[in-house]
Scaffold this motif. Sequence first.
Motif, short mmCIF file in Angstrom:
data_model
loop_
_atom_site.label_atom_id
_atom_site.label_comp_id
_atom_site.label_asym_id
_atom_site.label_seq_id
_atom_site.Cartn_x
_atom_site.Cartn_y
_atom_site.Cartn_z
N LEU A 133 87.70 67.41 34.84
CA LEU A 133 87.07 68.80 34.49
C LEU A 133 88.38 69.57 34.35
O LEU A 133 88.17 70.59 33.79
N HIS A 134 89.49 69.43 35.19
CA HIS A 134 90.68 70.43 34.66
C HIS A 134 90.83 70.39 33.38
O HIS A 134 90.95 71.27 32.62
N PHE A 135 90.79 69.10 32.74
CA PHE A 135 91.24 68.96 31.27
C PHE A 135 90.38 69.52 30.50
O PHE A 135 90.57 70.10 29.33
N ALA A 136 89.12 69.08 30.56
CA ALA A 136 87.90 69.45 30.00
C ALA A 136 87.89 71.13 29.66
O ALA A 136 87.81 71.76 28.95
N HIS A 137 87.94 71.68 30.80
CA HIS A 137 88.00 73.17 31.01
C HIS A 137 89.20 73.83 30.12
O HIS A 137 89.17 74.81 29.37
N HIS A 138 90.42 73.08 30.20
CA HIS A 138 91.56 73.58 29.55
C HIS A 138 91.29 73.33 27.86
O HIS A 138 91.67 74.22 27.25
N LEU A 139 91.05 72.33 27.48
CA LEU A 139 90.73 71.91 26.12
C LEU A 139 89.51 72.63 25.45
O LEU A 139 89.50 72.69 24.35
N ALA A 140 88.65 73.18 26.30
CA ALA A 140 87.50 73.82 25.45
C ALA A 140 87.81 74.73 24.50
O ALA A 140 86.96 74.78 23.59
N LYS A 141 88.74 75.55 24.83
CA LYS A 141 89.04 76.52 23.91
C LYS A 141 89.79 76.18 22.62
O LYS A 141 89.72 77.07 21.63
N TYR A 142 89.98 74.87 22.54
CA TYR A 142 90.52 74.15 21.23
C TYR A 142 89.57 73.17 20.27
O TYR A 142 89.93 72.88 19.32
N LEU A 143 88.40 73.27 21.03
CA LEU A 143 87.45 72.62 20.28
C LEU A 143 86.65 73.17 19.09
O LEU A 143 86.67 74.47 18.96
N ALA A 144 86.76 72.45 17.85
CA ALA A 144 85.96 73.02 16.66
C ALA A 144 84.73 73.72 17.09
O ALA A 144 84.04 73.04 17.95
N GLU A 145 84.24 74.23 16.17
CA GLU A 145 82.85 74.98 16.37
C GLU A 145 81.62 73.62 16.54
O GLU A 145 80.70 74.00 17.54
N ASP A 146 81.93 72.60 15.74
CA ASP A 146 80.90 71.61 15.74
C ASP A 146 81.56 70.28 16.40
O ASP A 146 81.12 69.33 16.06
N ALA A 147 82.23 70.40 17.39
CA ALA A 147 83.04 69.46 17.88
C ALA A 147 82.12 68.53 18.80
O ALA A 147 81.13 68.98 19.17
N ILE A 148 82.58 67.33 18.95
CA ILE A 148 81.92 66.36 19.62
C ILE A 148 82.63 66.00 20.81
O ILE A 148 83.96 65.73 20.88
N LEU A 149 82.04 65.83 22.03
CA LEU A 149 82.44 65.66 23.35
C LEU A 149 82.21 63.92 23.83
O LEU A 149 80.94 64.01 23.85
N LEU A 150 82.92 63.46 23.94
CA LEU A 150 82.74 62.31 24.62
C LEU A 150 83.36 62.05 25.73
O LEU A 150 84.67 61.94 26.05
N PRO A 151 82.52 61.85 27.07
CA PRO A 151 81.09 61.55 26.97
C PRO A 151 80.29 62.73 26.36
O PRO A 151 80.73 63.93 26.93
N GLU A 152 79.09 62.42 25.73
CA GLU A 152 78.37 63.64 25.35
C GLU A 152 77.77 64.29 26.63
O GLU A 152 77.65 65.41 26.55
N LYS A 153 77.57 63.62 27.49
CA LYS A 153 76.88 64.16 28.78
C LYS A 153 77.28 63.35 30.14
O LYS A 153 77.34 62.31 30.14
N LEU A 154 77.93 64.29 31.11
CA LEU A 154 78.03 63.51 32.55
C LEU A 154 76.80 64.39 33.47
O LEU A 154 76.51 65.41 33.43
N THR A 155 76.37 63.42 34.08
CA THR A 155 75.45 63.98 35.08
C THR A 155 75.71 63.40 36.52
O THR A 155 75.83 62.07 36.69
N VAL A 156 75.63 64.19 37.51
CA VAL A 156 75.95 63.93 38.75
C VAL A 156 74.50 64.24 39.65
O VAL A 156 74.16 65.26 39.65
N THR A 157 74.10 63.05 40.33
CA THR A 157 72.98 63.18 41.15
C THR A 157 73.17 62.75 42.79
O THR A 157 73.96 62.10 42.86
N ALA A 158 72.30 63.38 43.38
CA ALA A 158 72.47 63.41 44.83
C ALA A 158 71.54 62.65 45.66
O ALA A 158 70.30 63.04 45.00
N PHE A 159 71.56 61.54 46.35
CA PHE A 159 70.85 60.69 46.98
C PHE A 159 71.05 60.33 48.43
O PHE A 159 72.36 60.54 48.60
N LEU A 160 70.24 60.07 49.36
CA LEU A 160 70.36 59.58 50.66
C LEU A 160 70.16 57.99 50.16
O LEU A 160 69.32 57.62 50.13
N ASN A 161 71.00 57.50 51.38
CA ASN A 161 70.80 55.84 51.62
C ASN A 161 71.88 55.55 52.63
O ASN A 161 72.73 56.06 52.84
N SER A 162 71.50 54.34 53.33
CA SER A 162 72.41 53.93 54.25
C SER A 162 73.71 53.15 53.50
O SER A 162 73.44 52.50 52.49
#
Length: 413
Positions: A240-269
């Motif tokens: 996330l440090h790297f992504a935040h830094h590089l965001a300003k250098y992305l082309a207007e129609d740039a593609i980010l891989l992974p296209e989407k990261l998702t973090v989900t919380a759950f409870l289990n033993s």
Amino acid sequence: MNKNPLSQAQLTSTMVSSIDPQLQQLLNQSIRDQLTPKADIRTDKIALSLSALTQGLFDHLPHDELVSLFTDSFTELHALYQESELTEAEIETSYINATGLVMAVKDCINTVKDIYRVKAFVNGLHQAIEFANGKNNQDTLHIVYPACGPFAPLLLPLIAHYHTTNNNEHNTRQNRLKITLIDIQPGAIKVLQNLVSKMGIEEYIQDILCMDIMDYQPDHAIDILVMEAFQHGLSREGHLHFAHHLAKYLAEDAILLPEKLTVTAFLNSGQDEYCDQWEGQERAHSDFLSDASLSNRVILGEVFSLDISTLKKMKAIPFGENFNLLEGQQVQIPHSEGLDKKALMLSATATIFNKENINEYDSGISHPKIDTSICINFKPKTPEPDDLLVNSGDRLKFYYKLTGAPGFIATLA
């Protein structure tokens, strides 16, 4: 009650890996190889093995056949790694810097054995390149791969395939792709330069840079950013440090891989999540998740997501000297029985591009991460300084720490 029925050491020792055991056995062969004279490496052999691997990934071959292809590729890559004759410091050095863990080169070489991580990225990147080619007529596509390690395993198998498959379509791609590879480890760069030369793919490569990604300022916009610099629960490394830094250098129609990261919380033993459900399994994978374990989970909800839109809008919150936070979402602890016997876990999954996904347990980076500091409906007998006492009905607010120890922290909302 005890905070966790299994210690962290026990969880680590009993957890099934997402890397196939047959690939793990390659370590023994690597040791044997070091004790025997080195043979010359055929210039085209690595490219051919990686091209065959890529074709197998395109064809979605059965797991056993993929193991064979990955074994062949790793054998060739490891031989080149040995031929590069790194110093002990170049092999062994790891450290923590301002953005997180910088892994030792000897550990980075193992990414190429993570079958379903490589598969998702190689197939996803191929589709992203095809999409970008069809969308615009610019002369070049600038692809940047930070923290690429010695083998750049999420990209170079695809380039090997383009290079060894001689037809007009691939030649057009070759002329358009301009790739920048970046790593902070001198040993990784030494191996990478050797690899690019052995494969004969210099015409694809614009730069191979040994530098801190946070100091990188490209001369022209990034069209495709390929990046995976995190461990389970989006922790430890500087993604996330790297992504935040590089965001300003992305082309207007740039593609980010992974296209989407998702973090989900759950409870289990911990016992149920990491041990019982994998009994009798040789490896971990989303296909082998236990229905019983899934039914025992208490899903809290999404706590963070990253895509090209959220990245461009992301604002770091200053929090003390040289310390920033990213704001996540809130979840509520439900009124359910037995929550005092469950721990908070964070699961990071990735959509690489289109429908190429890394689901839970497909890769080491998508194993759920336990947080034993969150004590739900009980007071620990042996409290720790960072314990957070939480009751049913409370709401948790998540933040991401942009520090040398990156990862999530939860607080009462």
